[in-house]
Write an enzyme that holds these catalytic residues in place. Sequence first.
Site, PDB file in Angstrom:
ATOM      1  N   GLY A  15       0.791  -1.222   0.000  1.00  0.00           N
ATOM      2  CA  GLY A  15       0.000   0.000   0.000  1.00  0.00           C
ATOM      3  C   GLY A  15       0.823   1.271   0.000  1.00  0.00           C
ATOM      4  O   GLY A  15       2.053   1.263   0.090  1.00  0.00           O
ATOM      5  N   ARG A  40      -1.749  -0.262  -9.828  1.00  0.00           N
ATOM      6  CA  ARG A  40      -0.608  -1.131 -10.118  1.00  0.00           C
ATOM      7  C   ARG A  40      -1.078  -2.576 -10.245  1.00  0.00           C
ATOM      8  O   ARG A  40      -2.212  -2.905  -9.882  1.00  0.00           O
ATOM      9  CB  ARG A  40       0.409  -1.065  -8.972  1.00  0.00           C
ATOM     10  CG  ARG A  40       0.869   0.356  -8.631  1.00  0.00           C
ATOM     11  CD  ARG A  40       0.620   0.652  -7.149  1.00  0.00           C
ATOM     12  NE  ARG A  40       0.928   2.053  -6.823  1.00  0.00           N
ATOM     13  CZ  ARG A  40       2.169   2.519  -6.678  1.00  0.00           C
ATOM     14  NH1 ARG A  40       3.183   1.697  -6.782  1.00  0.00           N
ATOM     15  NH2 ARG A  40       2.371   3.790  -6.418  1.00  0.00           N
ATOM     16  N   ASP A  66       4.325  -4.428  -7.332  1.00  0.00           N
ATOM     17  CA  ASP A  66       3.655  -3.223  -6.838  1.00  0.00           C
ATOM     18  C   ASP A  66       4.229  -1.963  -7.473  1.00  0.00           C
ATOM     19  O   ASP A  66       3.701  -0.870  -7.254  1.00  0.00           O
ATOM     20  CB  ASP A  66       3.749  -3.130  -5.308  1.00  0.00           C
ATOM     21  CG  ASP A  66       5.183  -3.135  -4.806  1.00  0.00           C
ATOM     22  OD1 ASP A  66       5.851  -4.158  -4.989  1.00  0.00           O
ATOM     23  OD2 ASP A  66       5.636  -2.126  -4.226  1.00  0.00           O
TER      24      ASP A  66
END
Length: 642
Positions: free
Chosen positions: A201, A301, A394
């Site tokens: 995140g 992403r 990511d």
Amino acid sequence: MLLRVCSSPSSFFNLRPLHLFTSSPKLPFGRPSLRREFRLIPSRSSSSSSSFHRMESPPASSSSQTPVTASETDSLAKDLQNQNLGASVDEGGAKIKRKLEDFNWDHSFVKELPGDPRSDVTSREVLHACYSKVSPSVPVDDPQLVAWSDSVAELLELDPKEFERPDFPLLLSGAKPLPGSMPYAQCYGGHQFGMWAGQLGDGRAITLGEVLNSKGERWELQLKGAGKTPYSRFADGLAVLRSSIREFLCSEAMHFLGIPTTRALCLLTTGQDVTRDMFYDGNPKEEPGAIVCRVSQSFLRFGSYQIHASRGEEDLEIVRKLADYAIKHHFPHIESMNRSDDSLSFITGKEDDSVVDLTSNKYAAWVVEIAERTATLVARWQGVGFTHGVLNTDNMSILGQTIDYGPFGFLDAFDPSFTPNTTDLPGRRYCFANQPDIGLWNIAQFAKSLAVAELINQKEANYAMERYGEKFMDEYQAIMSKKLGLSKYNKEIISKLLNNMAVDKVDYTNFFRLLSNVKADPNTPEAELLKPLKAALLDIGKERKEAWIKWVQAYIQEVSGSDTSDEERKARMDSVNPKYILRNYLCQSAIDAAEQGDFSEVNNLIRLMKNPYEDQPGMEKYARLPPAWAYRPGVCMLSCSS
């Protein structure tokens, strides 16, 4: 339905091993190995146009002499430089200039997708949500605007005079709420160095929202280094000046090189120090804090989908919602594909059920387009010698953009095993030569997430990977042919060149720039052959000189068969071979001065990188080879610390 995807790129795809390259001239540096691994050629029963464009794959028998058409290569370096840069005008013809308060906010991400019911920044696992609402919390003490991009301001239709506002640094650092914004941090996961890392995140990036300009273009504004979020884990959510300068400069430099990338509106200092252990060696120090305002159509992403697919049945519907959101706002042409267009049906094998019909499943068409965009992106990286350094899933944009500039680096001396990331040194997983295969491996992880959510089947996932391989080789061959001024791809010429460059550690950028000075005259005396390349071929002995003479003779023989004049070929080659790249030592020089309060070199580099293919008289020093100090730790190689 699950795809069998292993953590090793070579084991799943049967690609060449991700080995360390040496300087042996016998190694196959001519091109990445993807073409030989993907022999399936799509059948096209119709040549009719559609919204789903792709280049034709050459037959296997012509792999060493693939024609390079003008439509494929004429804009390789500049087709993205002017993307969306046309000035917007109002009904009276005047250029639109908005104040910050006049931004047209949309906030579709927050409104259309499930969010975290909590709004605190306590580090935690955030379940069943695509984002967490969180406000910037960076501590500031007289923040200062130190650099900005006029071209990004134009995308947003922001009046340049807004940069002069006394409260601009407060608004763009997040210390003062930007009117109309609705800040949040995105939830995503990812594979890091081949291993599933779970929830990651936005640990220090906070998106302010989406701004719509008068053309209907959607631009997300994101503050990197704006404070803690639920995804910060044990970190402070802040960023330091050195990494912020690097991200600001490189995102803009890549754009003007013609490579898809996130952008940067501005760079601000916070006036507060941040503690960082740059080399993870137990020696932390205080560094100036900073914030970059990043801009992109979307910061979604691969990991944005992976995290929800990894959490079981309950979250699989979020994968679908997130896919629908992306298609609606960023791939709208896929929704309108014509189901009668049989040019979008492809045969993937001999079995009766081997046809992949992209018009019958929008998610299949979507993943194929993402695979192709990613392949094009990686091919362009290879063309300019760019090494990302942290190609975790990511850090892979669904838009095919370069995203998250950490320990990146452009090649100086040509070394296929070069990695700019100290964390990557043991296995060099993300080294320059491995980037094409890693891009494919990452596409497989993304496709697996969609397959787990039953949005695509295994045939469709495999076809996306096949298209990645085909698209990469089409783009790579076209780019390398254009760099050498060849009218058609010549595997032998290019392979031998890259082998020679690796053996003699030739500067990648300067060599290709000088190559355009070679005249296509087969009668050139042997003693004169290497003179145009003298500045790049340093300290080579007699044996190596003979090898280079032999290559130049073969090269001249190849280009002399074309009707193109020396002058025209030079102009074309110079338009795709930059004279100036953002070498790490140039970044470091700007950082060293900035940490002393002098941002003139940062702004010099911004101006320089706007025209990387032009000679720019008086700026020649920026094209010089790196000095000896450039090879010290922290300059040529960096850690992920920021």
